[in-house]
Design a protein around this motif. Sequence first.
Motif, PDB file in Angstrom:
ATOM      1  N   MET A 195       0.827  -1.204   0.000  1.00  0.00           N
ATOM      2  CA  MET A 195       0.000   0.000   0.000  1.00  0.00           C
ATOM      3  C   MET A 195       0.862   1.255   0.000  1.00  0.00           C
ATOM      4  O   MET A 195       1.897   1.300   0.627  1.00  0.00           O
ATOM      5  N   ASN A 220       3.114   0.037   7.740  1.00  0.00           N
ATOM      6  CA  ASN A 220       4.178  -0.322   6.793  1.00  0.00           C
ATOM      7  C   ASN A 220       3.937   0.283   5.406  1.00  0.00           C
ATOM      8  O   ASN A 220       4.325  -0.280   4.393  1.00  0.00           O
ATOM      9  N   ASN A 221       3.273   1.436   5.393  1.00  0.00           N
ATOM     10  CA  ASN A 221       3.103   2.155   4.134  1.00  0.00           C
ATOM     11  C   ASN A 221       4.367   2.901   3.764  1.00  0.00           C
ATOM     12  O   ASN A 221       4.557   3.278   2.609  1.00  0.00           O
ATOM     13  N   THR A 222       5.197   3.181   4.753  1.00  0.00           N
ATOM     14  CA  THR A 222       6.456   3.866   4.494  1.00  0.00           C
ATOM     15  C   THR A 222       7.485   3.365   5.492  1.00  0.00           C
ATOM     16  O   THR A 222       7.139   2.985   6.610  1.00  0.00           O
ATOM     17  N   LEU A 223       8.739   3.353   5.036  1.00  0.00           N
ATOM     18  CA  LEU A 223       9.792   2.840   5.892  1.00  0.00           C
ATOM     19  C   LEU A 223      10.135   3.837   6.998  1.00  0.00           C
ATOM     20  O   LEU A 223      10.281   5.019   6.742  1.00  0.00           O
ATOM     21  N   TYR A 224      10.272   3.350   8.204  1.00  0.00           N
ATOM     22  CA  TYR A 224      10.594   4.218   9.329  1.00  0.00           C
ATOM     23  C   TYR A 224      12.012   4.781   9.223  1.00  0.00           C
ATOM     24  O   TYR A 224      12.947   4.089   8.829  1.00  0.00           O
TER      25      TYR A 224
END
Lengths: 261, 313
Positions: free
Chosen positions: A1, A250-254
């Motif tokens: 996503m 988990n839509n974007t990496l931390y």
Amino acid sequence: MGKFIVIGERIHCISPVINKAMQERDPEPILKRAREQIETGATYLDVNIGPAEKDGEELMKWAVKTIQEACDNVPLCLDTSNRKAIEAGISVYNRSKGKPIVNSADAGDRIENIDLAAANDAIVLALCSKAGVSSDNDERMGYCQELLERGMEHGMEAEDIWFDPLFLVIKGMQDKQMEVLSFIKDLSDMGLNSTGGLSNISNMMPKHIRPIMDSAMVAMAMYCGLTSAIANPADLRLMETIRSCDVIKNNTLYADSYLEI
Amino acid sequence: MPFKPVPQKFNAKINALTIGTGDKTVTLGGESVFPFYSFDAPIEHRPSIGAEISDLGIDSSLPGVAEYYSGCSTLPEMAKRASEMPGADFLAISLDGAHPDNGDRSVEDTAALVKEIAAVVDCPLVIEGSRSVEKDAKLFEKIAEALDGRNVLFLSAREENYKSVSAAAAMAYSQKIGAESAVDINLAKQLNVLISQMGVKTESVAMNLGSAAAGYGFEYVATTFDRVKSAALAQNDNMLQMPIITPVASEVWTVKESIAAEEDFPEWGPAEERGVNMEIATAAASLAAGSNAVILRHPQSVAAISKLIVELI
């Protein structure tokens, strides 16, 4: 996503400053709000010119060109009940950063806006309502199917129809909130995109309460699968919540600086 | 049912980073597909290969290496030979001799040495540091100045020294820098954010995400590369769209499989052959996982990997 998409709501003719700037074709007040919203994390900018029955086409063209030329072709959401104005706006729209969004269609007398979006390869916000608020989720789902079929018939991809369950004001409709969330979950289970005017929920609440309530709602709605919202990106608490939820989903990496990007 | 290919399309691409000048340049990245997926969309720039030499000279105990560099007595001569290695696209100079525990050659002397090398080669250059963060910050500043206009790539800026490396190499002299993290996806992204917040253009940055010889935790390297490429393409994360460069040689030529003497492990066969195999296996796996460039040492490895790339794309 992908990441949650915020459609910045602050270019709206209901604001006296924006209204005046639109009437006088004065770019600066509009560009100031455009830049602020991009800076604080809006992906799309809503451009609401009101009904604009008189000069809507010319006004929308001017607004689209003015904002996109000054703001690196930021993608826009064209918001008016004047269909010709939306078409006029799309005719000068630069797609390099994303398709235009037609705001909006519903299952009632605005259903032809689906056709308009299809004919112009645009995204459309589709309200799951006909006249007034749907009474329950069965009714919402009925409209959703109707809108989806209409789009498919006209050759749209399902992903370009963003369904709006209609967020309801808590003060007065507190007992309906979980139902709206459950509908978002249904949309998500069907693999559909969703959106809505989030801040509706906190209407008539004290100013200092609204960001708290909006943030709680967006977190719960994102958990249910909401993929975008029309919101005020200057609301720091809201944007921090959205960015944090994007990481949890988990839509974007931390990264340690995730709130700054 | 007939097979109908469905291309995996992304509305995102890896940044294209070019090093070198004039008609001697090489470009890393630029693709909008997963590694080697040229059937989904064309890959304009093939992954590239760097031939590495150390500032301490070559390892002449390896017969194949000694033969390739035969007749070279000075470092510039070796560098020139390395720059002509068949299959290599750029020259990588590793400044091992500047490390405080490995000779501690001064910043001035090292910069002069690099300048001397740069004067005899015209290929794109990658400058690998001494692996001392303090020393590298000083070295890179001096070398960026000495190689002004050559458009070189410095490996690497790390969490401890990214400020000075960014300011000196990337900003003052418009050179390119690599952001190095040790197989840590979150730090990789964070370092890119910090470097871009310094004002360095994201197009001037490559990533060295760390490496390991095959068999030495390489699966962590592979999953890290995978995750980074998928964030860059599928999630359009512009803080991870930098091309990946992987120094392979420095990892593989230190492990037991590459250096243990044949007398000690007769059943393993000749040491050099083992080292070359390790280098090829690690480089091929790095490229398959998403590396846009690998740095190798042995001419046979360079030849094999170059053939692999050309035949796959």
